[in-house]
Write a protein that holds these residues in place. Structure first.
Motif, short mmCIF file in Angstrom:
data_model
loop_
_atom_site.label_atom_id
_atom_site.label_comp_id
_atom_site.label_asym_id
_atom_site.label_seq_id
_atom_site.Cartn_x
_atom_site.Cartn_y
_atom_site.Cartn_z
N UNK A 304 0.83 -1.21 0.00
CA UNK A 304 0.00 0.00 0.00
C UNK A 304 0.87 1.25 0.00
N UNK A 305 1.94 1.24 0.78
CA UNK A 305 2.84 2.38 0.83
C UNK A 305 3.58 2.55 -0.50
N UNK A 306 3.93 1.44 -1.14
CA UNK A 306 4.58 1.51 -2.44
C UNK A 306 3.67 2.20 -3.45
N UNK A 307 2.39 1.85 -3.43
CA UNK A 307 1.43 2.47 -4.35
C UNK A 307 1.25 3.96 -4.05
N UNK A 308 1.33 4.33 -2.78
CA UNK A 308 1.19 5.74 -2.40
C UNK A 308 2.41 6.56 -2.81
N UNK A 309 3.59 6.01 -2.57
CA UNK A 309 4.83 6.75 -2.86
C UNK A 309 5.17 6.76 -4.34
N UNK A 310 4.86 5.66 -5.00
CA UNK A 310 5.26 5.52 -6.41
C UNK A 310 4.04 5.11 -7.24
N UNK A 311 3.05 6.00 -7.36
CA UNK A 311 1.80 5.63 -8.03
C UNK A 311 2.04 5.21 -9.48
N UNK A 312 1.39 4.12 -9.85
CA UNK A 312 1.49 3.62 -11.21
C UNK A 312 2.76 2.86 -11.53
N UNK A 313 3.64 2.71 -10.55
CA UNK A 313 4.91 2.00 -10.78
C UNK A 313 4.71 0.51 -10.51
N UNK A 314 4.98 -0.36 -11.47
CA UNK A 314 4.79 -1.80 -11.23
C UNK A 314 5.83 -2.35 -10.26
N UNK A 315 5.43 -3.35 -9.49
CA UNK A 315 6.35 -4.04 -8.60
C UNK A 315 7.08 -5.11 -9.41
N UNK A 316 8.37 -4.95 -9.56
CA UNK A 316 9.16 -5.93 -10.32
C UNK A 316 9.38 -7.22 -9.54
N UNK A 317 9.73 -7.05 -8.26
CA UNK A 317 10.09 -8.23 -7.44
C UNK A 317 10.29 -7.79 -6.01
N UNK A 318 10.33 -8.76 -5.12
CA UNK A 318 10.76 -8.56 -3.74
C UNK A 318 12.04 -9.35 -3.54
#
Length: 473
Positions: A304-318
């Protein structure tokens, strides 16, 4: 014919004898294993030896346990259970910390040798469950449920005494055991002793959890119905104050810590401190998340924080860098969402065990929508992404760091050291100089020249401070 439980009560000295026990004062010795953070998942594990003194008020469900451990950083630990809340206070390197307060768990009382048979008799669904060979001896079994969790007791067919009590449950407030979902705990009784008044009591209890040997404890002195001063069982004032605050389960922990805000180490590179830290790494083609700690619920808040900080940016991997349970315990959420997982090749078995762990009692997202994990084991230096935040994943391959990856940020001359740099400690130094020496050696082997280092439990720190700490040993 008396039931198996009634026969066991008679074998232990009689129902009235056990019912007459209102309190116990115990002194003893034992050991337990730090399975969750040892060098290798299969052992041998780091061991802690403990000397304890315990007061149990069985009539009110309260207790106090004082413990000294060796070796380790904890000088003394005191736990008080009021029946409603439990407070644990530790003294580390001479410094006393505020208590950790959680809702009390009645497991210690209901499954103690002096109470477990009454727990069985109180169950409305108590029934016989056949016979089985255990410890090369025939045993008769009973089953029942306790607070919705299944329980099984095995009674020695020759003596009628209980040998093992088995409980399958979740531990939603335990940082380590919450990891494994449905956890099977076994209390194994031995070293039976004739106590005053004709009571037969097991003075040794061995505990297994989730298939691991976990703890062994032996009673050296036991006093039945000893008077316990009321003040010994009272929660201290600071603990009572903390008990009024919300006590979230591990799955509900909020992201980060209010006293340690997120830090942008470079544009698009953000470290979020917590009890276990994570980091966001924005690259040209998407976002990497560094570490998947604590729980699936915590991973939800990271995303959720990733989406807030970097809107529209796909998650490549963990990227998960260690085999310590709290480090990878949030991986299931990423797998449930189809996000690839980079991990050290040697850690694939323990991560697959996590992914296969049973979750029937409290299903998570992966339990309700099973999918194949996209694991990407790292066996050699591996580059990910491009641009200013490109990273290299590097197996550490040292003695205590053999199950860890370090992450190198070439453009920033920044090294992520997994668990091998921890600090500052209360004395201002670092934890475990051995760890520091290993990350220094691994960096030299890979011809890295860091200017700064960060880690799971360390903020941005000058590399020169790490080298100086090694030289000071």
């Amino acid at each position: 014919m008396p039931s198996l439980v009634e026969q066991a009560l008679a074998a232990m000295g009689g129902r009235s004898q056990l019912e007459s026990i209102q309190s116990l004062h115990l002194k003893g010795y034992g050991h337990y294993y730090l399975i969750e953070q040892s060098e290798r998942p299969a052992g041998p594990w780091i061991v802690r030896y403990e000397q304890t003194e315990e007061w149990r008020d069985l009539a009110t469900g309260r207790r106090r346990m004082e413990k000294i451990e060796r070796p380790g950083q904890v000088d003394r630990q005191t736990t008080i259970s009021s029946g409603e809340f439990e407070a644990t206070r530790m003294t580390v390197q001479g410094r006393e910390f505020p208590p950790r307060v959680t809702p009390a768990d009645p497991e210690w009382l209901d499954f103690s040798p002096e109470r477990v048979l009454f727990t069985a008799l109180a169950a409305s669904d108590l029934r016989s469950d056949g016979s089985t060979l255990y410890q090369d001896v025939m045993h008769h079994a009973v089953t029942f449920t306790w607070k919705g969790f299944p329980v099984r007791i095995l009674f020695n067919a020759d003596t009628a005494l209980p040998t093992v009590v088995e409980l399958v449950r979740t531990y939603p407030r335990d940082t380590f055991w919450n990891v494994w979902g449905d956890v099977t705990t076994r209390w194994i009784y031995s070293y039976w002793y004739l106590e005053h008044g004709g009571l037969h009591y097991p003075r040794q209890v061995d505990i297994e959890k989730a298939g691991y040997p976990y703890r062994s404890f032996s009673i050296d002195e036991m006093t039945i119905n000893a008077a316990i001063p009321a003040e010994r069982l009272e929660l201290p004032a600071d603990a009572q104050k903390l008990a009024q605050r919300p006590q979230p389960e591990v799955e509900a922990w909020p992201l980060g810590r209010p006293d340690r805000p997120a830090v942008e180490l470079a544009p698009g590179l953000v470290k979020v401190p917590g009890n276990w830290d994570i980091a966001f790494i924005r690259q040209d083609d998407g976002l990497l998340i560094l570490e998947a700690p604590i729980s699936a619920g915590y991973s939800q808040r990271v995303l959720e924080e990733a989406a807030r900080r970097f809107p529209g940016t796909p998650i490549k991997a963990v990227i998960t860098t260690s085999d310590a349970w709290p480090h990878f315990s949030g991986v299931r959420e990423y797998v449930a969402r189809g996000i690839p997982v980079y991990l050290l090749d040697r850690n694939e078995p323990i991560v697959r065990r996590l992914l296969a762990s049973p979750r029937t009692l409290r299903p998570d997202a992966l339990a309700t929508r099973r999918r194949e994990a996209e694991l990407r084991p790292v066996s050699q230096r591996t580059s990910l992404g491009g641009g200013a935040n490109r990273v290299e994943l590097i197996p550490i391959r040292t003695e205590t760091g053999e199950r860890m990856l370090m992450v190198w940020f070439p453009e920033h001359r920044l090294l992520y050291a997994s668990d091998l740099v921890q600090g500052p400690m209360p004395d201002g130094g670092f934890f475990m100089p051995q760890y520091l020496s290993e990350v220094r050696d691994a960096a030299a082997r890979e011809k890295l020249q860091p200017e700064f280092v960060i880690a799971m439990h360390a903020p941005k720190t000058l590399w020169s401070k790490v080298l100086a700490a090694i030289e000071a040993v």
